[in-house]
Design a protein around this motif. Structure first.
Motif, PDB file in Angstrom:
ATOM      1  N   ALA A  88       4.979   4.980  13.720  1.00  0.00           N
ATOM      2  CA  ALA A  88       4.877   3.607  13.627  1.00  0.00           C
ATOM      3  C   ALA A  88       6.173   3.016  13.793  1.00  0.00           C
ATOM      4  O   ALA A  88       6.727   2.008  14.683  1.00  0.00           O
ATOM      5  N   LEU A  89       6.938   3.401  13.046  1.00  0.00           N
ATOM      6  CA  LEU A  89       8.524   2.935  12.971  1.00  0.00           C
ATOM      7  C   LEU A  89       9.296   3.052  13.901  1.00  0.00           C
ATOM      8  O   LEU A  89       9.991   2.299  14.386  1.00  0.00           O
ATOM      9  N   LEU A  90       9.071   4.268  14.490  1.00  0.00           N
ATOM     10  CA  LEU A  90       9.931   4.725  15.659  1.00  0.00           C
ATOM     11  C   LEU A  90       9.631   3.801  16.795  1.00  0.00           C
ATOM     12  O   LEU A  90      10.281   3.323  17.747  1.00  0.00           O
ATOM     13  N   LYS A  91       8.154   3.900  16.930  1.00  0.00           N
ATOM     14  CA  LYS A  91       7.625   2.872  18.199  1.00  0.00           C
ATOM     15  C   LYS A  91       8.302   1.232  18.105  1.00  0.00           C
ATOM     16  O   LYS A  91       8.633   0.891  19.203  1.00  0.00           O
ATOM     17  N   SER A 102      18.747   1.230  16.599  1.00  0.00           N
ATOM     18  CA  SER A 102      18.978   2.446  17.628  1.00  0.00           C
ATOM     19  C   SER A 102      18.103   3.436  17.261  1.00  0.00           C
ATOM     20  O   SER A 102      17.822   3.677  15.877  1.00  0.00           O
ATOM     21  N   ARG A 103      17.661   4.449  18.207  1.00  0.00           N
ATOM     22  CA  ARG A 103      16.911   5.604  17.970  1.00  0.00           C
ATOM     23  C   ARG A 103      18.076   6.582  17.179  1.00  0.00           C
ATOM     24  O   ARG A 103      17.409   7.272  16.284  1.00  0.00           O
ATOM     25  N   ALA A 104      19.327   6.474  17.481  1.00  0.00           N
ATOM     26  CA  ALA A 104      20.196   7.433  16.813  1.00  0.00           C
ATOM     27  C   ALA A 104      20.258   7.193  15.125  1.00  0.00           C
ATOM     28  O   ALA A 104      19.979   8.262  14.454  1.00  0.00           O
ATOM     29  N   CYS A 105      20.405   6.061  14.823  1.00  0.00           N
ATOM     30  CA  CYS A 105      20.368   5.523  13.648  1.00  0.00           C
ATOM     31  C   CYS A 105      19.185   6.056  12.842  1.00  0.00           C
ATOM     32  O   CYS A 105      18.839   6.473  11.510  1.00  0.00           O
ATOM     33  N   PHE A 106      17.846   5.587  13.389  1.00  0.00           N
ATOM     34  CA  PHE A 106      16.521   6.031  12.813  1.00  0.00           C
ATOM     35  C   PHE A 106      16.497   7.725  12.541  1.00  0.00           C
ATOM     36  O   PHE A 106      16.055   7.861  11.426  1.00  0.00           O
ATOM     37  N   ILE A 114      10.948   0.406  16.558  1.00  0.00           N
ATOM     38  CA  ILE A 114      12.452   0.368  16.584  1.00  0.00           C
ATOM     39  C   ILE A 114      12.659   0.427  18.062  1.00  0.00           C
ATOM     40  O   ILE A 114      13.623  -0.143  18.744  1.00  0.00           O
ATOM     41  N   ALA A 115      11.742   1.317  19.048  1.00  0.00           N
ATOM     42  CA  ALA A 115      12.214   1.532  20.276  1.00  0.00           C
ATOM     43  C   ALA A 115      11.905  -0.050  21.075  1.00  0.00           C
ATOM     44  O   ALA A 115      12.574  -0.101  22.043  1.00  0.00           O
ATOM     45  N   ASP A 116      10.852  -0.487  20.650  1.00  0.00           N
ATOM     46  CA  ASP A 116      10.764  -1.903  21.152  1.00  0.00           C
ATOM     47  C   ASP A 116      11.864  -2.673  20.925  1.00  0.00           C
ATOM     48  O   ASP A 116      12.127  -3.668  21.702  1.00  0.00           O
ATOM     49  N   ALA A 117      12.421  -2.595  19.756  1.00  0.00           N
ATOM     50  CA  ALA A 117      13.646  -3.560  19.473  1.00  0.00           C
ATOM     51  C   ALA A 117      14.704  -3.297  20.039  1.00  0.00           C
ATOM     52  O   ALA A 117      15.752  -4.046  19.880  1.00  0.00           O
ATOM     53  N   GLU A 118      15.025  -2.194  20.146  1.00  0.00           N
ATOM     54  CA  GLU A 118      16.282  -1.387  20.809  1.00  0.00           C
ATOM     55  C   GLU A 118      16.676  -2.149  21.940  1.00  0.00           C
ATOM     56  O   GLU A 118      16.053  -2.343  23.176  1.00  0.00           O
ATOM     57  N   PRO A 119      18.021  -2.539  21.967  1.00  0.00           N
ATOM     58  CA  PRO A 119      18.467  -3.394  23.154  1.00  0.00           C
ATOM     59  C   PRO A 119      18.710  -2.411  24.288  1.00  0.00           C
ATOM     60  O   PRO A 119      19.121  -1.337  24.049  1.00  0.00           O
ATOM     61  N   THR A 120      18.130  -2.945  25.424  1.00  0.00           N
ATOM     62  CA  THR A 120      18.429  -1.921  26.546  1.00  0.00           C
ATOM     63  C   THR A 120      19.824  -2.409  27.443  1.00  0.00           C
ATOM     64  O   THR A 120      20.318  -3.615  27.443  1.00  0.00           O
ATOM     65  N   VAL A 121      20.519  -1.340  27.626  1.00  0.00           N
ATOM     66  CA  VAL A 121      21.739  -1.471  28.303  1.00  0.00           C
ATOM     67  C   VAL A 121      21.889  -1.366  29.834  1.00  0.00           C
ATOM     68  O   VAL A 121      21.080  -0.719  30.393  1.00  0.00           O
ATOM     69  N   ASP A 157       0.927  -1.192  -0.004  1.00  0.00           N
ATOM     70  CA  ASP A 157      -0.128  -0.033   0.026  1.00  0.00           C
ATOM     71  C   ASP A 157       0.818   1.241  -0.044  1.00  0.00           C
ATOM     72  O   ASP A 157       0.434   2.409  -0.150  1.00  0.00           O
ATOM     73  N   GLY A 158       2.398   1.037  -0.096  1.00  0.00           N
ATOM     74  CA  GLY A 158       3.279   2.334  -0.196  1.00  0.00           C
ATOM     75  C   GLY A 158       3.464   2.851   1.092  1.00  0.00           C
ATOM     76  O   GLY A 158       4.272   4.000   1.087  1.00  0.00           O
ATOM     77  N   SER A 159       3.420   2.144   2.084  1.00  0.00           N
ATOM     78  CA  SER A 159       3.779   2.641   3.564  1.00  0.00           C
ATOM     79  C   SER A 159       5.008   1.575   4.009  1.00  0.00           C
ATOM     80  O   SER A 159       5.431   1.037   2.922  1.00  0.00           O
ATOM     81  N   ALA A 160       5.408   1.719   5.275  1.00  0.00           N
ATOM     82  CA  ALA A 160       6.657   1.024   5.483  1.00  0.00           C
ATOM     83  C   ALA A 160       6.469   0.197   7.086  1.00  0.00           C
ATOM     84  O   ALA A 160       5.521   1.000   7.546  1.00  0.00           O
TER      85      ALA A 160
END
Length: 90
Positions: A78-81, A50-54, A83-90, A29-32
């Motif tokens: 939506a992508l940011l959400k 990572s949030r920085a790369c996004f 990515i935040a869920d997938a970002e590893p916690t340190v 549908d043209g979204s990501a």
């Protein structure tokens, strides 16, 4: 010994093993969307989890160019959400 597939992050331009990066795919549908399996059909681009790369990919429009679409604000949120869920916690 099996060769490990390498991919480049569209934001930081560094090479990483494919399984360490997130694949963002252009949907029909043209979204990501984030492709967690790495097997969805469609044009894909790889990003570090990572949030920085996004943020860098959005600011430089690297993700837009790689997917050949213009990302809407809703899609970016939506992508940011995801990515935040997938970002590893340190």
């Amino acid at each position: 010994m099996k060769k490990i597939p390498m991919r480049m992050c569209v934001a930081c331009r560094q090479m990483f093993p494919k399984n360490e990066l997130l694949r963002v795919v252009r949907t029909e549908d043209g979204s990501a969307a984030i492709d967690r399996t790495g097997k969805r059909n469609g044009r894909g681009a790889y990003l570090c989890a990572s949030r920085a790369c996004f943020d860098k990919a959005i600011k430089s429009r690297a993700l837009d160019r790689a997917l050949e679409i213009g990302l809407t604000d809703e899609t970016k949120a939506a992508l940011l959400k995801e990515i935040a869920d997938a970002e590893p916690t340190v």
